[in-house]
Design an enzyme around this catalytic site. Structure first.
Site, PDB file in Angstrom:
ATOM      1  N   HIS A  57       0.814  -1.223   0.000  1.00  0.00           N
ATOM      2  CA  HIS A  57       0.000   0.000   0.000  1.00  0.00           C
ATOM      3  C   HIS A  57       0.846   1.271   0.000  1.00  0.00           C
ATOM      4  O   HIS A  57       0.312   2.355  -0.204  1.00  0.00           O
ATOM      5  CB  HIS A  57      -0.945  -0.010   1.201  1.00  0.00           C
ATOM      6  CG  HIS A  57      -2.026  -1.035   1.065  1.00  0.00           C
ATOM      7  ND1 HIS A  57      -3.320  -0.727   0.702  1.00  0.00           N
ATOM      8  CD2 HIS A  57      -1.991  -2.385   1.203  1.00  0.00           C
ATOM      9  CE1 HIS A  57      -4.034  -1.834   0.638  1.00  0.00           C
ATOM     10  NE2 HIS A  57      -3.252  -2.859   0.940  1.00  0.00           N
ATOM     11  N   ASP A  75       3.075   9.358  -1.210  1.00  0.00           N
ATOM     12  CA  ASP A  75       1.910   8.589  -0.787  1.00  0.00           C
ATOM     13  C   ASP A  75       1.697   7.476  -1.802  1.00  0.00           C
ATOM     14  O   ASP A  75       1.769   7.723  -3.008  1.00  0.00           O
ATOM     15  CB  ASP A  75       0.674   9.507  -0.766  1.00  0.00           C
ATOM     16  CG  ASP A  75      -0.262   9.192   0.384  1.00  0.00           C
ATOM     17  OD1 ASP A  75      -0.297   8.030   0.823  1.00  0.00           O
ATOM     18  OD2 ASP A  75      -0.955  10.118   0.849  1.00  0.00           O
TER      19      ASP A  75
HETATM   20  C1  GDG Z   1      -2.309   3.842   3.125  1.00  0.00           C
HETATM   21  C2  GDG Z   1      -1.307   4.489   2.165  1.00  0.00           C
HETATM   22  C3  GDG Z   1      -2.965   4.301   0.328  1.00  0.00           C
HETATM   23  C4  GDG Z   1      -9.171   9.609   7.515  1.00  0.00           C
HETATM   24  N1  GDG Z   1      -9.645  10.343   8.534  1.00  0.00           N
HETATM   25  C5  GDG Z   1     -10.776   9.770   8.893  1.00  0.00           C
HETATM   26  C6  GDG Z   1     -11.000   8.669   8.078  1.00  0.00           C
HETATM   27  N2  GDG Z   1     -10.006   8.599   7.247  1.00  0.00           N
HETATM   28  C7  GDG Z   1      -9.909   7.601   6.179  1.00  0.00           C
HETATM   29  C8  GDG Z   1     -10.064   8.289   4.843  1.00  0.00           C
HETATM   30  C9  GDG Z   1      -9.387   7.295   3.930  1.00  0.00           C
HETATM   31  C10 GDG Z   1      -8.321   6.695   4.827  1.00  0.00           C
HETATM   32  O1  GDG Z   1      -8.660   6.976   6.177  1.00  0.00           O
HETATM   33  C11 GDG Z   1      -6.955   7.308   4.582  1.00  0.00           C
HETATM   34  O2  GDG Z   1      -6.441   6.724   3.420  1.00  0.00           O
HETATM   35  P1  GDG Z   1      -5.227   7.320   2.607  1.00  0.00           P
HETATM   36  O3  GDG Z   1      -5.118   6.538   1.363  1.00  0.00           O
HETATM   37  O4  GDG Z   1      -5.513   8.760   2.360  1.00  0.00           O
HETATM   38  O5  GDG Z   1      -3.938   7.226   3.533  1.00  0.00           O
HETATM   39  P2  GDG Z   1      -3.230   6.090   4.500  1.00  0.00           P
HETATM   40  O6  GDG Z   1      -3.987   5.900   5.746  1.00  0.00           O
HETATM   41  O7  GDG Z   1      -1.829   6.546   4.685  1.00  0.00           O
HETATM   42  O8  GDG Z   1      -3.287   4.745   3.652  1.00  0.00           O
HETATM   43  C12 GDG Z   1      -2.029   5.247   1.072  1.00  0.00           C
HETATM   44  C13 GDG Z   1      -3.834   3.524   1.282  1.00  0.00           C
HETATM   45  O9  GDG Z   1      -3.078   2.890   2.325  1.00  0.00           O
HETATM   46  C14 GDG Z   1      -4.623   2.442   0.556  1.00  0.00           C
HETATM   47  O10 GDG Z   1      -3.786   1.616  -0.170  1.00  0.00           O
HETATM   48  O11 GDG Z   1      -3.802   5.066  -0.514  1.00  0.00           O
HETATM   49  O12 GDG Z   1      -1.102   5.784   0.162  1.00  0.00           O
HETATM   50  O13 GDG Z   1      -0.424   5.356   2.878  1.00  0.00           O
HETATM   51  O14 GDG Z   1     -10.257   6.290   3.521  1.00  0.00           O
HETATM   52  O15 GDG Z   1     -11.412   8.487   4.604  1.00  0.00           O
HETATM   53  N3  GDG Z   1     -12.062   7.869   8.169  1.00  0.00           N
HETATM   54  C15 GDG Z   1     -12.962   8.176   9.130  1.00  0.00           C
HETATM   55  N4  GDG Z   1     -12.825   9.253   9.961  1.00  0.00           N
HETATM   56  C16 GDG Z   1     -11.747  10.076   9.873  1.00  0.00           C
HETATM   57  O16 GDG Z   1     -11.635  11.057  10.609  1.00  0.00           O
HETATM   58  N5  GDG Z   1     -14.029   7.387   9.259  1.00  0.00           N
END
Ligand code: GDG
Length: 483
Positions: free
Chosen positions: A177, A386
């Site tokens: 990821h 990212d």
């Molecule tokens: C890793 C990789 C890759 C965030 N705040 C809240 C919340 N979130 C959810 C978002 C989103 C998820 O968390 C964050 O996903 P990201 O992809 O932006 O980032 P990482 O956590 O670093 O994820 C990344 C991912 O894995 C998938 O492969 O894209 O590059 O680093 O879904 O909505 N969800 C809730 N409340 C919050 O306050 N419910």
């Protein structure tokens, strides 16, 4: 293995096998953290796999998120519809070495191009390898001959080879990821050959972008002496052939769009909108992590206010940043830095009735988040690196189709390869981010519509279901190179 553990595992294995005996092959997902039913998950992997398993059914195995006295001593089992969850606790020293130590203080910074932050300790690596062995010991009882096993992320790179060592001949896929940096960085990690060489135990290794795939191929070819075969297949020196593929992860586009539409009725969302009358909302949503470029983002917002006096009192940045990995010292440090930076901006620009930065260290339910995205004229997503960044995709899917907002997106997020309707920026260039903010806030409705439609078309076609199917279909149809 003690008696309690052994009988617990056998009972769990028997129950898993019988409850799924009518299905020919199951999907078995393995990841460090498991999003149990009813839990609000704030990580990208958890969001993605909850939705994938809810659709396909199967088994999810991993760490319970709890600290126990002995790793794996207690096995927790929960079923929810067609998904079974099996989790184990980690002991405190194992959590420290496997999770806080090697995974998040060595691999995470290395994979995010931050060798300066890598804190390698031999005993953490030992703990990491030991927990992967423990996972394999617990898991191999649960695998039926026709199951397809899908292992996730940097915590579990050697798990495939540990399962092979226990005679598992099933198809096993791995998905990373995070980004994968160039071989020149990977070789800085002590014992890298043994660790990264174990990618060859899988049948398929998936990454988010072509750049990540090239890095892995290059590493195998030039550091391990592997040979390239056709169609992304690599023949490792051991003779095993595996495939590297590009599978950009996505979101449940339709669901996010629906949540955002329905959220207009939510009282929390109504309150946010009411507090913004005659002001534009810029939103950022990121786990508290140095890879997300948060300090630079706040500095860019400050410079934007400085350069655009007429926008003061007219724009508010809502930065939602749920804390993560609080046991890792660098995460505590970045938290302090961001509090200082946000306080600084507010101290400088706030008036009696306006605060420029609302910096919120808490997480919100997905439906509220979707409503917040829709209420925002601009999303600012500026990670330094990212793997993909699901927030960027969720923001696009949440928009009002008749009046969409603008996405400012770092060119170093995997999502930039697909979302070319965004204003793409180099997050290291503060002036460029300031200009993007100015452009986004002034953009005409027709240009916003044009850009949004282009991005939404991508997300409608390539949603989470398409991603999961493509990975599992590729894994299932791969010519199988036996261990
Ligand atoms: C890793 C990789 C890759 C965030 N705040 C809240 C919340 N979130 C959810 C978002 C989103 C998820 O968390 C964050 O996903 P990201 O992809 O932006 O980032 P990482 O956590 O670093 O994820 C990344 C991912 O894995 C998938 O492969 O894209 O590059 O680093 O879904 O909505 N969800 C809730 N409340 C919050 O306050 N419910």
């Amino acid at each position: 293995m003690n008696a309690k553990e052994s009988s617990g595992m056998r009972a769990a294995a028997a129950a898993m096998k019988s409850s799924n005996s009518e299905t020919k092959s199951r999907l078995i997902v393995v990841s460090n953290r498991v999003a149990l039913p009813g839990e609000t998950s704030t990580g990208g992997l958890a969001s993605a796999m909850s939705a994938a398993l809810a659709e396909s059914g199967g088994l999810w195995f991993g760490w319970s998120g709890k600290i126990g006295s002995v790793t794996g001593d207690v096995v927790h089992r929960v079923s929810n519809g067609q998904v079974d969850y099996v989790t184990i606790d980690l002991s405190r020293p194992d959590h420290e070495q496997f999770y806080t130590g090697f995974s998040n203080s060595a691999l995470w910074p290395l994979f995010h191009y931050r060798p300066d932050l890598v804190n390698y300790r031999r005993k953490d690596l030992d703990g990491y390898l030991r927990i992967n062995e423990t996972f394999a010991n617990k898991l191999f009882h649960l695998i039926n001959p026709d199951d397809v096993v899908w292992i996730h992320d940097y915590h579990l790179i050697p798990l495939g080879s540990a399962l092979r060592a226990r005679g598992i001949k099933n198809r096993i896929g791995f998905f990373l990821h995070t980004p994968l940096p160039a071989a020149a960085l990977l070789i800085a990690l002590p014992k890298h050959r043994a660790l990264f060489g174990s990618f060859a135990s899988y049948d398929l290794v998936g990454v988010h972008t072509a750049r990540d795939a090239r890095a892995l191929e290059d590493y195998f070819l030039h550091e391990l002496g592997a040979a390239m075969r056709t169609k992304g297949r690599i023949r490792s020196p051991s003779g095993r052939v595996f495939q590297v593929g590009v599978f950009p992860i996505s979101i449940d586009t339709e669901k996010v769009a629906r949540l955002a539409r329905d959220a207009s009725q939510d009282v929390t969302v109504k309150n946010l909108k009411a507090s913004m009358v005659d002001r534009s909302l810029v939103i950022g949503v990121d786990r508290l992590d140095y890879s997300k470029g948060l300090a630079d983002r706040l500095r860019a917002f400050s410079a934007f206010l400085e350069n655009n006096g007429n926008m003061q009192r007219k724009v508010t940045l809502l930065q939602i940043t749920p804390p993560s990995r609080g046991t890792v010292p660098q995460y505590r440090q970045i938290r302090r830095e961001l509090e200082r930076e946000a306080g600084h901006i507010n101290g400088k620009y706030a008036t009696a009735d306006w605060v420029p930065v609302r910096y919120v260290n808490q997480s919100f339910p997905h439906e509220v988040l979707a409503g917040y995205y829709r209420a925002a004229k601009v999303a600012i997503v500026t990670p330094l690196r990212d793997g993909m960044n699901l927030v960027a995709k969720e923001y696009v899917a949440s928009q009002d189709p008749s009046d969409p907002g603008v996405l400012i997106l770092s060119e170093f997020a995997g999502a930039a390869h697909e979302l070319d309707g965004a204003l793409l920026v180099n997050p290291n260039d503060i002036d460029e981010v300031v200009q993007a903010l100015e452009k986004a806030l002034r953009m005409s409705r027709s240009e916003r519509l044009k850009r949004w439609r282009k991005m939404m078309a991508v997300l409608e076609k390539h949603d989470l279901t398409a991603w999961r199917r493509k990975f599992v279909d590729t894994l299932s149809s791969e010519p199988h190179s036996l261990p």
